[in-house]
Structures are given as structure tokens and as C-alpha cells.
Design a protein around this motif. Structure first.
Motif, short mmCIF file in Angstrom:
data_model
loop_
_atom_site.label_atom_id
_atom_site.label_comp_id
_atom_site.label_asym_id
_atom_site.label_seq_id
_atom_site.Cartn_x
_atom_site.Cartn_y
_atom_site.Cartn_z
N GLU A 261 33.57 52.25 38.51
CA GLU A 261 34.41 52.56 39.66
C GLU A 261 35.80 51.94 39.51
OE1 GLU A 261 32.26 51.14 42.97
OE2 GLU A 261 30.72 52.73 42.93
N ALA A 262 35.86 50.69 39.01
CA ALA A 262 37.15 50.03 38.82
C ALA A 262 37.98 50.74 37.76
CB ALA A 262 36.93 48.57 38.46
N ALA A 263 37.34 51.16 36.67
CA ALA A 263 38.06 51.87 35.60
C ALA A 263 38.58 53.22 36.10
CB ALA A 263 37.13 52.04 34.39
N SER A 264 37.80 53.91 36.90
CA SER A 264 38.22 55.20 37.43
C SER A 264 39.42 55.05 38.36
CB SER A 264 37.05 55.85 38.17
OG SER A 264 37.45 57.07 38.77
N ALA A 265 39.39 54.03 39.21
CA ALA A 265 40.51 53.81 40.12
C ALA A 265 41.77 53.45 39.35
CB ALA A 265 40.14 52.69 41.10
N LEU A 266 41.57 52.65 38.26
CA LEU A 266 42.73 52.27 37.46
C LEU A 266 43.32 53.49 36.76
CD1 LEU A 266 44.59 50.10 36.27
CD2 LEU A 266 42.89 49.76 34.45
N ALA A 267 42.44 54.36 36.23
CA ALA A 267 42.93 55.56 35.54
C ALA A 267 43.66 56.49 36.51
CB ALA A 267 41.75 56.28 34.88
N SER A 268 43.16 56.61 37.72
CA SER A 268 43.81 57.50 38.70
C SER A 268 45.17 56.96 39.10
CB SER A 268 42.91 57.65 39.95
OG SER A 268 41.68 58.20 39.61
N PHE A 269 45.28 55.69 39.27
CA PHE A 269 46.57 55.11 39.67
C PHE A 269 47.56 55.11 38.53
CE2 PHE A 269 49.52 51.65 40.62
CZ PHE A 269 49.83 51.92 41.94
N THR A 270 47.07 54.98 37.30
CA THR A 270 47.98 54.96 36.14
C THR A 270 48.64 56.32 35.95
OG1 THR A 270 46.58 53.28 35.10
CG2 THR A 270 48.13 54.42 33.69
N SER A 271 47.93 57.37 36.25
CA SER A 271 48.50 58.72 36.07
C SER A 271 49.63 58.99 37.05
CB SER A 271 47.39 59.77 36.25
OG SER A 271 46.87 59.69 37.56
N ASN A 272 49.67 58.32 38.14
CA ASN A 272 50.73 58.53 39.14
C ASN A 272 51.10 57.17 39.74
OD1 ASN A 272 52.55 59.65 40.91
ND2 ASN A 272 50.99 60.37 42.37
N PRO A 273 51.75 56.28 38.91
CA PRO A 273 52.03 54.93 39.40
C PRO A 273 53.12 54.96 40.46
CG PRO A 273 53.01 55.26 37.24
CD PRO A 273 52.26 56.49 37.52
N ARG A 274 52.85 54.42 41.58
CA ARG A 274 53.84 54.32 42.64
C ARG A 274 54.19 52.86 42.93
NH1 ARG A 274 50.12 57.97 44.40
NH2 ARG A 274 49.09 56.41 45.66
N ASP A 275 53.23 51.94 42.60
CA ASP A 275 53.46 50.54 42.93
C ASP A 275 52.97 49.70 41.75
OD1 ASP A 275 53.77 48.05 43.97
OD2 ASP A 275 52.55 48.41 45.77
N GLN A 276 53.91 48.98 41.13
CA GLN A 276 53.56 48.18 39.96
C GLN A 276 52.61 47.02 40.35
OE1 GLN A 276 54.27 48.82 36.77
NE2 GLN A 276 55.25 50.72 37.45
N PHE A 277 52.79 46.50 41.55
CA PHE A 277 51.90 45.42 41.98
C PHE A 277 50.46 45.92 42.16
CE2 PHE A 277 56.06 43.91 43.36
CZ PHE A 277 56.07 42.66 42.80
N LYS A 278 50.30 47.07 42.71
CA LYS A 278 48.98 47.66 42.86
C LYS A 278 48.36 47.93 41.52
CE LYS A 278 45.67 49.60 45.26
NZ LYS A 278 44.78 48.82 46.13
N LEU A 279 49.18 48.37 40.56
CA LEU A 279 48.68 48.64 39.21
C LEU A 279 48.17 47.36 38.56
CD1 LEU A 279 48.29 50.57 36.82
CD2 LEU A 279 50.66 50.04 36.14
N ALA A 280 48.89 46.24 38.71
CA ALA A 280 48.47 44.97 38.13
C ALA A 280 47.17 44.47 38.78
CB ALA A 280 49.58 43.95 38.31
N GLU A 281 47.07 44.70 40.09
CA GLU A 281 45.85 44.27 40.79
C GLU A 281 44.64 45.03 40.31
OE1 GLU A 281 44.10 43.97 45.36
OE2 GLU A 281 46.18 44.59 45.00
N LEU A 282 44.80 46.36 40.13
CA LEU A 282 43.67 47.16 39.64
C LEU A 282 43.32 46.81 38.21
CD1 LEU A 282 44.61 50.66 41.16
CD2 LEU A 282 42.81 49.10 41.92
N GLN A 283 44.34 46.54 37.42
CA GLN A 283 44.08 46.16 36.03
C GLN A 283 43.31 44.84 35.96
OE1 GLN A 283 44.89 48.04 33.24
NE2 GLN A 283 43.68 46.50 32.11
N SER A 284 43.67 43.88 36.80
CA SER A 284 42.97 42.58 36.83
C SER A 284 41.53 42.72 37.30
CB SER A 284 43.74 41.62 37.74
OG SER A 284 43.05 40.38 37.85
N ALA A 285 41.31 43.53 38.32
CA ALA A 285 39.94 43.75 38.82
C ALA A 285 39.08 44.41 37.77
CB ALA A 285 39.97 44.58 40.09
#
Length: 584
Positions: free
Chosen positions: A243-267
Motif C-alpha cells: 500500500e505504501a509503495a502504491s501511494a508513493l508511485a501514484s504521488f510520484t507520477s503527479n508531484p504537487r508537494d515535495q514535502f508530501k513526496l518525502a513523507e511517503l518515501q520515508s514511510a
């Protein structure tokens, strides 16, 4: 208060008067006397206990003990104090595991002890029965409850009988093993007892192996439960990682917030790391299940015992000797305290207040007839005097009594067979040998041993003299120049002693005192005749004769009191037949 004196065969022993109302202290001499008198009781009791112990040692089945040692490796961590506490708790837990029914039952099944008569066919011993009785446990099966439950002996299933036999074998084996920790180390020792050395070795080694197998099985079971839990946890972590990898992949395809991207990557990275660690732990748990390792290792296998462990012959024999000696002393003391026979002079001296008590040993010489020959033959001087050890001291005391005008002296025994006649004869002989004109009179109507021994064929005697005083010149037989003997004569209805007490006879003691310096009268035993009560008041004094170890002190005191009540003067007492050791 004057002191009493006790004479023995060697030297007079002064006996201080006892304090009124007090008991004399126990002395070393009293203890030595007690041992001399009662040593046979102590020896016999000790020998009896030793015989019982020897019989047990020879008949008891020998028991051999073999031991196996194991090294325990505790899996503990923490500080030094925590590790020490955890290590002790771990070792204690392992000891209880080694005593568990699973380990003991596995040993029973592995060695087939449930078919061994020594384990399943034993009847409860007396010790076991006593223990069960004290604990309120019956050694008999509860047949009533079995029948009520439908499991009575007739309805019992074969497997139930097998379980009962196996349980009995396990209970027996539990009583035959010992498991302990060696000091404060991590080594435990398993000991097993059996009727043969090899069986003891087999049981000890099998118990160690069964314990190790139980330890491995417990660790494997714990690893299996841990593995099952890890499998479920890994599945949960795998779903969370996906689930975490899927959320990260979905956000990476359409990055809107770099902080959110770092949080998902850490999780996602944390999920992946937890998943990999859990997967590694699962792999290790599966390895522990497949290849289990015990916490215990055998460091010393059991060896054949060279000698039996029980019964401990030396210890049992020593214990039996100690107990036998103690019981023997106790029984001897009870017997000594409760013994009312006369065995020591002070028994009479303290109880009756007599001036003296004399000990006389048993004579080793010949009897009376050979000693008395007609005066002037010159043969009488060849006899050895005195024949009774201790009679010389008694004779010296009697000589002292003559100075107090105690001329006519009666000798009376408490019971027949105490030797009063012999003592009267010996006193008369010694008195005559001192130069005193002495008369010996036989007034023992019940048993005239003096007349039968000295003058068996005499035609006249004391009975005739009582009717005709002039006959004393012919009736009194001269035995030596200074000694005459007046035999009893033929007794009819009334004894001479009773006739003398009437003071109506032709024989007068006052007349005898004018002619003789000393007169000794042999009187019938007090318990056999009333003669002593009749004649004693007419005499100057009476000597009471007892027999060592046979005459009762109660009977003696009764005789003394009775004679005193009728007006007789008791000069002293004689303990005859005393053993030789009493004179040492």
C-alpha cells in the motif's frame, strides 16, 4: 546425729548420715556401681539392636546409585545482577522440567520399566504405608468410587489398566531418582537408584537424554508458535508495504508537494525495512524448528557404581550400636530405680538407722562338719578362719558389743536360705578363738541345719534342757576348749523359742551369762516362723541377715520394724552372699 558404718570384706567404710528430707548427690562411685550391677542389661540391649541391624543389612536388597551430569547454558541478558537472578530462575526451572512426568514417563517407556516387577509389582512398604496414613492417603484402590463411575475392576478398559501400571511405575521411579544443582554452578546432576548397577546407569543416562529431548521439544514448540505469529505479521507488513509503495508511485507520477513526496518515501522505506527484518526473523525461527539446539549438554555420563549405596552397613551398625547403648542404659536405669532388692548397704542403713551394716561374700570353703572335732584332738587348728570374706569385721563388731553387755545375741534371717545359721556358727567360732567362752545354740525349729551338720546323732538338746536345766552339762557338746554347741533336740508342738519367751523354763539366759562370755542363738527365718517375735525381746540384741540381690528392702524394713515393736534391740544387719566385686 551419729554416723553409721558399713563393713565390707576389706575395710570399713564410714557412711555419713543423710540430711533430713534431702537426697544424696550422685557420685562417680554410684555411677560405677550402677555400671557394675547393670552392665549385662546394657550389653544385652546393645547386642539385640546390633543383631537386628545386622539382620537388616544381610537381608535387605542392595541399591546401587549412578549419576549423570549436564551443563546448562542459560539464554539470559541484562545487567550482571539481572543475569544472576535470571540464571538461578532458569536453572530451577530446568530442574523441575527434569522431574516432570513427561521426562520420567518417557524414561519408563523407553526402558520398559512398566513391565519390570521391581517397579509395578511392589507392595507398599511399612514406611510408605505410615507416610500415606499420616497424609490421609489410602494405599488401597477406591473400588466404591470406581464402581459408582462405572470403571470398577470388572468394567475397566485395558488402556485404563495400562495407564494405572504406567503411573505406578512413574511414581516408583520418582522415588528412586534425585536431581540437584551442583553448588552454584550451571551443572545439574541426575542420580538414579536401582537394584543392579547396570540398571542404575541405564536409568540415569536415559533420564538425561529424555530431559534433553524434552528441552529440544519445548524450544521447537516455542519456535513454531513464534514462527506462526511471524508469518501472520509478515503478511500484514507485506500488505502495508504494498500500500505504501502504491501511494508513493501514484504521488510520484503527479508531484504537487515535495514535502508530501518525502513523507511517503520515508514511510515506504520504513515499511520495507520492517518487512525485511521480520522476514529474517521468520527465516531464523524456521531454522530453529528444523535444526533445534538444547540448552543442556551431557558432560559426564553415568558409570557403573563399584559398591552399593544402600543399605549403608557401617552407618546402620554404628547407629544401631548408639541406639542400643542408649536404650540399654535407659532400661538399666529403670530397672535400677525400680529394683527393691538389697544390693547396697546404705539401702538398709539410711532407711532403718541401724548402727552398722556388714557385707559378707559367699564362702568358698567346705561346710561345717569338717571343722568341728572334739577338743584336744589338735586337728581343729588346721582349719582356715574365717571362711566367709568379711566375717572378721563382723566378729570384731560383736566383740565390741560384749563390752556393752550384749552377750546373748540372736541371728535371724528375713527369708530362709540367707545363711543365718552359717553366720551364727562363724561368729561363735571366731569368738571362741579370741579366748571367750562361747555357746552356740540351735533354736531354728523350722530348719535345724546346725544340729544336722554338727551333731546329727545327739540324743539330747535344747528341748530337753528347757525341761531340765541340769541336762545342759551333757547336752552342750564341747567343740573346742572354749566353744560349746547346744543342738535343737526333738521338737514337739511348741518350738523352743516360744517356750523361752514364756520365762517358765529351766533354762535362763541370766544363768548362761554367768557361765559364758558370748551366746549366739540361731533363730528360724522371720518369714517362715514367728519364733523371732517371741524370743527376740528376751535377748540382748538381734542381727538381721539378708541375702544380696534376693531379699527385698521392703521385707527387711518390715522385719526390723516388727522386731522393734515387740521390744527387741536390733544391733545391725548383715548382707550375705554379696559378689566379690562388692568388696573391691
Amino acid at each position: 546425729m551419729t554416723s553409721s558404718t558399713i563393713f565390707s570384706g576389706v575395710s570399713p567404710i564410714p557412711l555419713a548420715a543423710a540430711a533430713p528430707g534431702g537426697n544424696s548427690p550422685l557420685t562417680l562411685r554410684d555411677m560405677l556401681f550402677f555400671l557394675r550391677m547393670r552392665w549385662l542389661w546394657v550389653l544385652a540391649t546393645t547386642f539385640a539392636f546390633l543383631a537386628m541391624a545386622g539382620t537388616y543389612v544381610l537381608t535387605a536388597d542392595p541399591t546401587f546409585v549412578a549419576s549423570t551430569q549436564l551443563l546448562i547454558v542459560p539464554q539470559v541478558s541484562g545487567s550482571e545482577a539481572q543475569r544472576a537472578f535470571a540464571e538461578d530462575a532458569f536453572i530451577e526451572g530446568q530442574l523441575e522440567i527434569a522431574r516432570s512426568s513427561d521426562v520420567v514417563g518417557g524414561t519408563v517407556r523407553a526402558l520398559g520399566l512398566d513391565t519390570d516387577p521391581d517397579f509395578v509389582d511392589q507392595t507398599p512398604s511399612l514406611q510408605d504405608r505410615a507416610k500415606n496414613w499420616l497424609m490421609g492417603i489410602s494405599s488401597e484402590p477406591d473400588t466404591e468410587s470406581q464402581e459408582a463411575a462405572g470403571t470398577g475392576p470388572r468394567q475397566a478398559q485395558p488402556h485404563a489398566e495400562d495407564e494405572r501400571i504406567q503411573d505406578r511405575a512413574i511414581a516408583t521411579l520418582l522415588n528412586m531418582i534425585g536431581i540437584r544443582r551442583v553448588g552454584s554452578s550451571t551443572i545439574i546432576e541426575i542420580s538414579a537408584a536401582a537394584s543392579t548397577p547396570q540398571r542404575a546407569v541405564d536409568i540415569a543416562d536415559m533420564l538425561a537424554r529424555q530431559y534433553i529431548q524434552k528441552n529440544i521439544a519445548m524450544k521447537a514448540n516455542a519456535s513454531r508458535q513464534y514462527s506462526e505469529w511471524l508469518e501472520r505479521f509478515v503478511s500484514e507488513q507485506q500488505r502495508g508495504l504494498a500500500e505504501a509503495a502504491s501511494a508513493l508511485a501514484s504521488f510520484t507520477s503527479n508531484p504537487r508537494d515535495q514535502f508530501k513526496l518525502a513523507e511517503l518515501q520515508s514511510a515506504t522505506d520504513a515499511r520495507r525495512s520492517l518487512y525485511e527484518n521480520t522476514l529474517n526473523q521468520l527465516t531464523e525461527a524456521r531454522q530453529r524448528i528444523t535444526y533445534p539446539v538444547s540448552d543442556a549438554t551431557i558432560v559426564s555420563r553415568a558409570t557403573l557404581p563399584l559398591s552399593k549405596a544402600r543399605p549403608r552397613s557401617t552407618l546402620i551398625i554404628a547407629f544401631a550400636a548408639a541406639v542400643g547403648l542408649g536404650v540399654g542404659l535407659a532400661l538399666a536405669m529403670i530397672r535400677h530405680v525400680g529394683d527393691r532388692r538389697i544390693i547396697r548397704p546404705h539401702q538398709i542403713a539410711e532407711a532403718s538407722g541401724l548402727p552398722f551394716v556388714t557385707l559378707l561374700a559367699t564362702s568358698r570353703k567346705t561346710h561345717l562338719p569338717a571343722r568341728f572335732l572334739p577338743a584336744g584332738t589338735g586337728s581343729s587348728s588346721t582349719a582356715a578362719y574365717p571362711v566367709i570374706p568379711g566375717i572378721a569385721e563382723l566378729s570384731a563388731t560383736v566383740v565390741g558389743l560384749r563390752r556393752k553387755r550384749r552377750v546373748v545375741i540372736g541371728i535371724v534371717a528375713v527369708d530362709p536360705g540367707s545363711g543365718a545359721s552359717t553366720i551364727a556358727c562363724e561368729l561363735a567360732v571366731l569368738s571362741s578363738r579370741s579366748g571367750a567362752h562361747t555357746l552356740l545354740i540351735d533354736a531354728a525349729a523350722q530348719r535345724s541345719s546346725l544340729s544336722k551338720s554338727i551333731a546329727p546323732h545327739s540324743s539330747t538338746g535344747l528341748v530337753d534342757v528347757l525341761d531340765n536345766g541340769e541336762l545342759i552339762q551333757t547336752a552342750a557338746l564341747p567343740l573346742t576348749a572354749t566353744l560349746k554347741f547346744l543342738p535343737l533336740g526333738k521338737v514337739e508342738a511348741v518350738t523352743p523359742a516360744i517356750r523361752l519367751s514364756s520365762r517358765r523354763t529351766q533354762l535362763s539366759f541370766a544363768d548362761l551369762k554367768k557361765e559364758f562370755d558370748a551366746v549366739f542363738i540361731d533363730i528360724s527365718a522371720f518369714s517362715a516362723s514367728p519364733d523371732a517375735n517371741a524370743i527376740a525381746p528376751e535377748l540382748d540384741g538381734v542381727l538381721v541377715v539378708t541375702s544380696h540381690g534376693r531379699t527385698s528392702i521392703d521385707d527387711t524394713l518390715r522385719v526390723i520394724d516388727t522386731l522393734r515393736n515387740v521390744g527387741a534391740e536390733i544391733l545391725g544387719a548383715v548382707i550375705n552372699h554379696a559378689p566379690e566385686r562388692m568388696h573391691s
